[in-house]
Motif scaffolding. Sequence first.
Motif, short mmCIF file in Angstrom:
data_model
loop_
_atom_site.label_atom_id
_atom_site.label_comp_id
_atom_site.label_asym_id
_atom_site.label_seq_id
_atom_site.Cartn_x
_atom_site.Cartn_y
_atom_site.Cartn_z
N LYS A 13 0.84 -1.20 0.00
CA LYS A 13 0.00 0.00 0.00
C LYS A 13 0.88 1.25 0.00
CE LYS A 13 -4.05 -2.04 0.68
NZ LYS A 13 -4.99 -2.14 -0.42
N SER A 14 0.46 2.25 -0.77
CA SER A 14 1.29 3.45 -0.85
C SER A 14 1.32 4.17 0.49
CB SER A 14 0.80 4.36 -1.96
OG SER A 14 -0.49 4.86 -1.66
N SER A 15 0.25 4.04 1.29
CA SER A 15 0.26 4.73 2.59
C SER A 15 1.32 4.14 3.52
CB SER A 15 -1.12 4.64 3.24
OG SER A 15 -1.42 3.32 3.58
N THR A 16 1.58 2.83 3.37
CA THR A 16 2.63 2.21 4.18
C THR A 16 3.99 2.76 3.79
OG1 THR A 16 1.25 0.23 4.10
CG2 THR A 16 3.47 -0.03 4.96
N ALA A 18 4.51 5.69 2.50
CA ALA A 18 4.57 7.07 2.99
C ALA A 18 5.03 7.10 4.43
CB ALA A 18 3.19 7.73 2.87
N LYS A 19 4.43 6.22 5.23
CA LYS A 19 4.76 6.19 6.66
C LYS A 19 6.22 5.80 6.87
CE LYS A 19 3.36 3.97 10.92
NZ LYS A 19 2.61 2.83 11.46
N ARG A 21 8.77 5.99 4.77
CA ARG A 21 9.71 7.01 4.29
C ARG A 21 9.81 8.14 5.31
NH1 ARG A 21 7.51 9.26 -0.69
NH2 ARG A 21 9.41 10.48 -0.74
N LEU A 22 8.66 8.55 5.85
CA LEU A 22 8.67 9.63 6.84
C LEU A 22 9.43 9.22 8.10
CD1 LEU A 22 5.06 11.06 6.58
CD2 LEU A 22 7.18 12.40 6.50
N GLN A 23 9.21 7.99 8.55
CA GLN A 23 9.88 7.56 9.78
C GLN A 23 11.40 7.60 9.63
OE1 GLN A 23 7.60 3.95 10.28
NE2 GLN A 23 6.72 4.70 12.19
N LEU A 25 13.18 9.35 7.34
CA LEU A 25 13.63 10.72 7.12
C LEU A 25 13.64 11.52 8.42
CD1 LEU A 25 14.23 12.98 4.92
CD2 LEU A 25 11.82 13.56 5.21
N LEU A 26 12.56 11.41 9.19
CA LEU A 26 12.45 12.23 10.39
C LEU A 26 13.42 11.77 11.47
CD1 LEU A 26 8.62 12.92 10.52
CD2 LEU A 26 10.45 14.37 9.68
N GLU A 29 16.38 13.64 10.38
CA GLU A 29 16.28 15.10 10.54
C GLU A 29 16.24 15.54 12.00
OE1 GLU A 29 14.21 16.61 6.41
OE2 GLU A 29 12.98 16.49 8.20
N ARG A 30 15.56 14.78 12.82
CA ARG A 30 15.48 15.14 14.23
C ARG A 30 16.85 15.06 14.88
NH1 ARG A 30 10.21 11.46 15.38
NH2 ARG A 30 8.63 12.91 14.60
N VAL B 146 2.88 13.20 2.92
CA VAL B 146 4.27 13.23 3.42
C VAL B 146 4.85 14.62 3.64
CG1 VAL B 146 5.00 10.91 2.72
CG2 VAL B 146 5.14 12.77 1.07
N ASP B 153 6.45 18.24 11.61
CA ASP B 153 7.50 17.78 12.52
C ASP B 153 8.52 18.88 12.77
OD1 ASP B 153 8.63 15.21 13.85
OD2 ASP B 153 10.35 16.12 12.87
N ASP B 190 -8.57 2.30 2.06
CA ASP B 190 -8.02 1.58 0.91
C ASP B 190 -6.49 1.52 0.93
OD1 ASP B 190 -10.53 1.22 0.01
OD2 ASP B 190 -10.46 2.71 -1.59
N GLY B 191 -5.89 2.16 1.88
CA GLY B 191 -4.44 2.12 1.99
C GLY B 191 -3.72 3.09 1.07
N GLU B 192 -4.46 4.06 0.52
CA GLU B 192 -3.75 5.02 -0.33
C GLU B 192 -3.60 6.37 0.36
OE1 GLU B 192 -6.42 4.76 -3.84
OE2 GLU B 192 -6.86 6.85 -3.37
N MET B 193 -3.98 6.44 1.61
CA MET B 193 -3.73 7.65 2.41
C MET B 193 -3.34 7.18 3.80
SD MET B 193 -6.44 10.72 3.42
CE MET B 193 -6.33 11.76 1.97
N MET B 194 -2.37 7.86 4.42
CA MET B 194 -1.97 7.45 5.76
C MET B 194 -3.17 7.53 6.70
SD MET B 194 1.82 8.99 6.46
CE MET B 194 1.60 10.49 5.53
N ASP B 198 -1.28 6.33 11.79
CA ASP B 198 0.05 6.50 11.18
C ASP B 198 0.62 7.87 11.52
OD1 ASP B 198 -0.07 4.04 9.93
OD2 ASP B 198 -0.74 4.83 7.99
N ILE B 202 3.87 9.03 14.02
CA ILE B 202 5.03 9.77 13.57
C ILE B 202 5.21 11.06 14.37
CG2 ILE B 202 6.02 11.04 11.61
CD1 ILE B 202 4.59 8.89 9.83
N ALA B 272 10.70 12.60 20.83
CA ALA B 272 11.91 13.01 20.11
C ALA B 272 12.04 14.52 20.05
CB ALA B 272 11.90 12.46 18.71
#
Lengths: 98, 272
Positions: A13-16, A18-19, A21-23, A25-26, A29-30, B146, B153, B190-194, B198, B202, B272
Amino acid sequence: MNLFGFTFNRKPKSSTQAKERLQILLAHERGSGPSADFLPMLQRDIVEAIKRYVQVSDDAVGIRMDSIGDVSSLEINIELPVDQKDAAKANKKTAAKG
Amino acid sequence: MSKVIVVTSGKGGVGKTTSSAAISAGLASRGHRTVVIDFDVGLRNLDMIMGCERRVVFDFINVIQGDAKLNQALIRDRRLDNLYVLPTSQTRDKDALTQEGVEKVLNELREEFDYIICDSPAGIERGAQLAMYYADEAVVVTNPEVSSVRDSDRMLGLLSSKTARAERGEEDQIKSHLLLTRFDPRRSGDGEMMSVEDVLEILAIPLLGVIPESPAVLRASNVGVPVILNEKSRAATAYEEAVARLDGEDLPMKIEGEKVPGLMSRLFGRSA
């Protein structure tokens, strides 16, 4: 297709993505946010120190920071003019565990 | 005790002004004397979203520079008589904002109002820094996308280092809340948005509310009425609930098509 679709026919899933990649990267960055701020000052100080001995221009110094795994490396490249004694190019490399 | 709340995000277009307008109208409807200030000098828009663009005579910058009195620049809302708007200048630039000037105006407003909502500009420059500098609380507006999450953040980092409360020391730090906007439960399912979970995982700050993507938001801005005061819509209800939480009510979080975030994630402190 749908019979096995549940296990075989599914792209991640693209949302996975996204999550994840952010984890990644952050986390970077942090940790390195404020410490990267010193690079321009470091560059200026190094150029000044070198200028006391040889003539170099400000843009003859390249600074690069990289991190692979848990090792961060700082690479400093200084181009000395040809008419100076010794080398045409000095290459100083330091690696520090980050 | 009055509260200064900054509405910020880093990224543009995520819904800061829409949220500032909705939150201030919501707090005023709950009976609190509320003022909402536009910090986006040169790109004024809060006046349009609040529907008072034709009533602006003096602005925030005029007050800071001593060219007008604060009560000459405050515009009283026509719908709620305890709601005021302090518009910004459309012609000056951000350098017209001074830290001393902002502090003086906020102190004066603290005497009169229960809630002072600061609508921050996008970015991390002077306007955004000053909008957050004197804040007691922050509403971080984030889209489940993203670049928005990354920028939020970064703003959380600034809120915990470049503000009066941060500079004063360890205790009474700015309380930051996450307001997730433009959320689409179907796409998330549908898994196309966080998912809400999620983003919470973060950013790790308490969740104030989830505003669903809704055509009612554009309709409200078309007519210059805060979403909460316009037609009945899911976005309006979600904003009402977020405002109730901001005002200290303990409302359960219900998000369509989503698991309700557990107690753990709602109580999650930023580590963090």
